[in-house]
Design a protein around this motif. Structure first.
Motif, PDB file in Angstrom:
ATOM      1  N   THR A 162       0.827  -1.175   0.043  1.00 45.64           N
ATOM      2  CA  THR A 162      -0.110  -0.167  -0.046  1.00 45.64           C
ATOM      3  C   THR A 162       1.130   1.316  -0.087  1.00 45.64           C
ATOM      4  O   THR A 162       0.821   1.916  -0.654  1.00 45.64           O
ATOM      5  N   GLY A 165       2.102   1.846  -3.594  1.00 42.47           N
ATOM      6  CA  GLY A 165       1.255   2.305  -4.412  1.00 42.47           C
ATOM      7  C   GLY A 165       0.696   3.822  -4.037  1.00 42.47           C
ATOM      8  O   GLY A 165      -0.329   4.406  -4.959  1.00 42.47           O
ATOM      9  N   ASN A 166       0.736   4.148  -2.719  1.00 40.39           N
ATOM     10  CA  ASN A 166       0.157   5.326  -2.167  1.00 40.39           C
ATOM     11  C   ASN A 166       1.149   5.874  -1.267  1.00 40.39           C
ATOM     12  O   ASN A 166       1.262   5.576  -0.130  1.00 40.39           O
ATOM     13  N   PRO A 167       1.903   6.790  -1.922  1.00 37.76           N
ATOM     14  CA  PRO A 167       3.335   7.287  -1.207  1.00 37.76           C
ATOM     15  C   PRO A 167       2.939   8.088   0.141  1.00 37.76           C
ATOM     16  O   PRO A 167       3.680   8.262   1.111  1.00 37.76           O
ATOM     17  N   SER A 198      -7.026   9.586  10.894  1.00 40.29           N
ATOM     18  CA  SER A 198      -8.197   9.515  10.168  1.00 40.29           C
ATOM     19  C   SER A 198      -7.987  10.284   8.638  1.00 40.29           C
ATOM     20  O   SER A 198      -8.891  10.412   8.007  1.00 40.29           O
ATOM     21  N   GLY A 199      -6.910  10.845   8.642  1.00 37.39           N
ATOM     22  CA  GLY A 199      -6.697  11.589   7.563  1.00 37.39           C
ATOM     23  C   GLY A 199      -6.510  10.996   6.061  1.00 37.39           C
ATOM     24  O   GLY A 199      -6.800   9.764   6.094  1.00 37.39           O
ATOM     25  N   SER A 200      -6.081  11.555   5.120  1.00 36.80           N
ATOM     26  CA  SER A 200      -6.234  11.043   3.738  1.00 36.80           C
ATOM     27  C   SER A 200      -5.040   9.994   3.562  1.00 36.80           C
ATOM     28  O   SER A 200      -5.207   9.122   2.877  1.00 36.80           O
ATOM     29  N   HIS A 204      -6.935   4.018   7.159  1.00 38.66           N
ATOM     30  CA  HIS A 204      -8.099   3.554   6.389  1.00 38.66           C
ATOM     31  C   HIS A 204      -7.534   3.054   4.977  1.00 38.66           C
ATOM     32  O   HIS A 204      -8.396   2.524   4.294  1.00 38.66           O
ATOM     33  N   ASN A 205      -6.340   3.693   4.662  1.00 35.92           N
ATOM     34  CA  ASN A 205      -5.929   3.126   3.330  1.00 35.92           C
ATOM     35  C   ASN A 205      -5.311   1.759   3.502  1.00 35.92           C
ATOM     36  O   ASN A 205      -5.141   1.172   2.403  1.00 35.92           O
ATOM     37  N   HIS A 207      -5.069  -2.065   3.258  1.00 34.09           N
ATOM     38  CA  HIS A 207      -5.881  -3.268   2.510  1.00 34.09           C
ATOM     39  C   HIS A 207      -5.688  -4.570   3.374  1.00 34.09           C
ATOM     40  O   HIS A 207      -6.200  -5.605   2.948  1.00 34.09           O
ATOM     41  N   LYS A 230      -8.703   1.269  12.881  1.00 34.57           N
ATOM     42  CA  LYS A 230     -10.010   1.224  12.166  1.00 34.57           C
ATOM     43  C   LYS A 230     -11.286   1.423  12.818  1.00 34.57           C
ATOM     44  O   LYS A 230     -12.176   2.100  12.719  1.00 34.57           O
ATOM     45  N   THR A 233     -11.394   4.405  15.321  1.00 37.60           N
ATOM     46  CA  THR A 233     -11.811   5.722  14.771  1.00 37.60           C
ATOM     47  C   THR A 233     -13.288   5.486  14.112  1.00 37.60           C
ATOM     48  O   THR A 233     -13.951   6.706  14.408  1.00 37.60           O
ATOM     49  N   PHE A 234     -13.877   4.581  13.569  1.00 38.54           N
ATOM     50  CA  PHE A 234     -15.167   4.276  13.340  1.00 38.54           C
ATOM     51  C   PHE A 234     -16.161   4.410  14.662  1.00 38.54           C
ATOM     52  O   PHE A 234     -16.739   5.251  14.235  1.00 38.54           O
ATOM     53  N   ALA A 237     -16.176   8.211  15.521  1.00 42.54           N
ATOM     54  CA  ALA A 237     -16.904   8.971  14.761  1.00 42.54           C
ATOM     55  C   ALA A 237     -18.298   8.796  14.875  1.00 42.54           C
ATOM     56  O   ALA A 237     -18.953   9.851  14.888  1.00 42.54           O
ATOM     57  N   LEU A 238     -18.799   7.315  15.097  1.00 39.09           N
ATOM     58  CA  LEU A 238     -20.214   7.426  15.291  1.00 39.09           C
ATOM     59  C   LEU A 238     -20.637   7.989  16.576  1.00 39.09           C
ATOM     60  O   LEU A 238     -21.840   8.630  16.692  1.00 39.09           O
TER      61      LEU A 238
ATOM     62  N   MET B   1      -5.606   9.865   0.691  1.00 35.49           N
ATOM     63  CA  MET B   1      -6.565   9.404  -0.439  1.00 35.49           C
ATOM     64  C   MET B   1      -7.882   8.585   0.120  1.00 35.49           C
ATOM     65  O   MET B   1      -8.824   8.890  -0.509  1.00 35.49           O
ATOM     66  N   LEU B   2      -7.794   7.937   1.005  1.00 32.24           N
ATOM     67  CA  LEU B   2      -8.886   7.362   1.771  1.00 32.24           C
ATOM     68  C   LEU B   2      -9.145   7.633   3.113  1.00 32.24           C
ATOM     69  O   LEU B   2      -8.401   7.055   3.864  1.00 32.24           O
ATOM     70  N   ASP B   3      -9.790   8.957   3.330  1.00 30.95           N
ATOM     71  CA  ASP B   3     -10.053   9.229   4.841  1.00 30.95           C
ATOM     72  C   ASP B   3     -10.987   8.454   5.472  1.00 30.95           C
ATOM     73  O   ASP B   3     -11.920   7.858   4.767  1.00 30.95           O
ATOM     74  N   LEU B   4     -11.295   8.803   6.799  1.00 28.58           N
ATOM     75  CA  LEU B   4     -12.181   8.141   7.582  1.00 28.58           C
ATOM     76  C   LEU B   4     -13.714   8.289   6.954  1.00 28.58           C
ATOM     77  O   LEU B   4     -14.266   7.344   7.091  1.00 28.58           O
ATOM     78  N   TYR B   7     -14.049   5.842   4.023  1.00 32.51           N
ATOM     79  CA  TYR B   7     -13.814   4.575   4.712  1.00 32.51           C
ATOM     80  C   TYR B   7     -15.257   4.043   5.107  1.00 32.51           C
ATOM     81  O   TYR B   7     -15.822   3.099   4.826  1.00 32.51           O
ATOM     82  N   MET B   8     -15.774   5.039   5.883  1.00 33.20           N
ATOM     83  CA  MET B   8     -17.339   4.848   6.521  1.00 33.20           C
ATOM     84  C   MET B   8     -18.261   4.607   5.586  1.00 33.20           C
ATOM     85  O   MET B   8     -19.281   3.883   5.628  1.00 33.20           O
ATOM     86  N   HIS B  75      -5.760   5.350  -7.962  1.00 32.85           N
ATOM     87  CA  HIS B  75      -4.681   6.095  -7.034  1.00 32.85           C
ATOM     88  C   HIS B  75      -3.722   5.165  -7.105  1.00 32.85           C
ATOM     89  O   HIS B  75      -2.778   5.612  -7.576  1.00 32.85           O
ATOM     90  N   GLU B  76      -3.847   4.054  -6.689  1.00 30.92           N
ATOM     91  CA  GLU B  76      -2.652   3.043  -6.228  1.00 30.92           C
ATOM     92  C   GLU B  76      -2.034   2.224  -7.456  1.00 30.92           C
ATOM     93  O   GLU B  76      -0.938   2.085  -7.674  1.00 30.92           O
ATOM     94  N   TRP B  77      -2.974   2.095  -8.559  1.00 29.15           N
ATOM     95  CA  TRP B  77      -2.444   1.551  -9.926  1.00 29.15           C
ATOM     96  C   TRP B  77      -2.568   2.536 -10.825  1.00 29.15           C
ATOM     97  O   TRP B  77      -1.390   2.297 -11.912  1.00 29.15           O
TER      98      TRP B  77
END
Lengths: 244, 110
Positions: A162, A165-167, A198-200, A204-205, A207, A230, A233-234, A237-238, B1-4, B7-8, B75-77
């Motif tokens: 990950t 693919g996602n630096p 929880s940011g970008s 959650h990135n 896999h 995960k 944070t979920f 948030a709820l 790229m995938l934030d909370l 994801y939710m 994004h990843e590929w």
């Protein structure tokens, strides 16, 4: 030391920054030889300009991690016999990090992400306060203890597809430390940590491919730590939504 | 790229889709095995609030879920990022929503 008849064929990555190529060395094969021994032999006997990094030689400091035949390993605790293929070794700097020179990866981005993940201590008291008791039997403490022996070697980060693919992804090591602190009775950064992961580029990135857990030399389980983040944070948030 | 939030959204739509997918497959098998004609199927779906809600919710969930999933792959590929990545996410989501909504409208209300 008993010299063996066969030499090892060792391809070593040479170069500065993004450019470079493999250089092959013949290294005498020895009993009980580690990959770090091989690299040191090359530097001491064949080419003193070879640049690499190590310190403790006993698997404590996390300095000597490199790619060995395509797999990230702590070279000081990796026996050549267990990893060589037909008496050959291919040694490269850690994946997913910029190269400084030869086998030395630039670990700045790796450690910057620890800070971005709030994977640093958030004090709750001063020297005048009583010490917060740590109860080793609570589930939170056990979750913290499970991940606390990280030596910052960067192997999980190099193993992570990950990150490849996602630096921007914070990576397993930083997130695992964030998880241990989240479960630490002496850490007061709960909200800061939950927001930071929880940011970008956050947890959650992930896999859950599990290379971090597969290759961690200390047999830690960052993948499960990230799963914990995960969940937490979920839930947070709820709850936040309900309270709002 | 995938934030909370993304994801939710993806996990919650997956939760919604799980029973709907099973229901959808069951209906498909039933419709084919019983040899229902298109007219017979339309006769049961047109004016049905149940089928409108069932497939309407399905289309909504699929649009959100697939847009986020394809965003990750792009994004990843594909190395897509920034505004281009957001544009793709919205295009996929809205595209699926429009196509799906048209189909649901056609079999239940039109």
């Amino acid at each position: 030391m008993v010299a063996e008849a066969q030499n090892l064929k060792v391809s070593v990555w040479r170069g500065t920054g993004e450019t470079g190529e493999f250089e092959t060395f013949d290294v005498p094969s020895r009993e009980s030889q580690t990959v770090l021994d091989v690299v040191s032999w090359i530097q001491q006997q064949a080419d003193p300009t070879l640049t690499y990094r190590f310190a403790c030689r006993v698997g404590m400091c996390g300095s000597c991690a490199m790619m060995v035949n395509g797999i990230p390993r702590w070279t000081c605790r990796t026996h050549v016999k267990k990893v060589s293929e037909n008496n050959t070794l291919r040694i490269e700097p850690l994946r997913n990090m910029p190269v400084i020179k030869d086998l030395v990866a630039d670990m700045d981005p790796f450690f910057d992400k620890w800070v971005s993940a709030e994977a640093l201590h958030h004090p709750t008291s001063t020297r005048n306060d009583a010490i917060t008791p740590v109860d080793a039997t609570t589930p939170e403490r056990q979750a913290a203890d499970a991940g606390i022996e990280c030596i910052n070697c960067g192997i999980c980060y190099a193993a992570c597809d990950t990150v490849a693919g996602n630096p921007d992804y914070l990576g397993p090591a930083a997130l695992q430390r964030a998880w241990t602190l989240l479960n630490d009775a002496k850490d007061g950064g709960r909200i800061a940590i939950l927001d930071a992961v929880s940011g970008s580029g956050g947890c959650h990135n992930c896999h859950s491919m599990g290379s971090c857990t597969r290759y961690c030399p200390n047999e830690l389980d960052p993948m499960s730590a990230i799963a914990g983040l995960k969940r937490e944070t979920f839930r947070h948030a709820l709850r936040r939504k309900r309270d709002a | 790229m995938l934030d909370l939030k993304l994801y939710m959204a993806q996990r919650l739509t997956a939760l919604i889709m799980a029973p709907l997918v099973i229901g959808h497959i069951a209906v498909m098998i039933y419709a084919i095995q019983g040899g229902l004609s298109a007219a017979e199927i339309l006769g049961r779906t047109q004016g049905s609030v149940f089928w409108f809600a069932f497939y309407g919710l399905f289309v909504l969930a699929v649009s959100v879920h697939a847009a986020i999933g394809l965003r990750v792959i792009a994004h990843e590929w594909g190395g897509l990022k920034g505004p281009a990545l957001s544009a793709l996410t919205w295009a996929v989501g809205l595209g699926l929503l429009i196509m799906g909504a048209r189909a649901v409208w056609a079999v239940t209300w039109a």
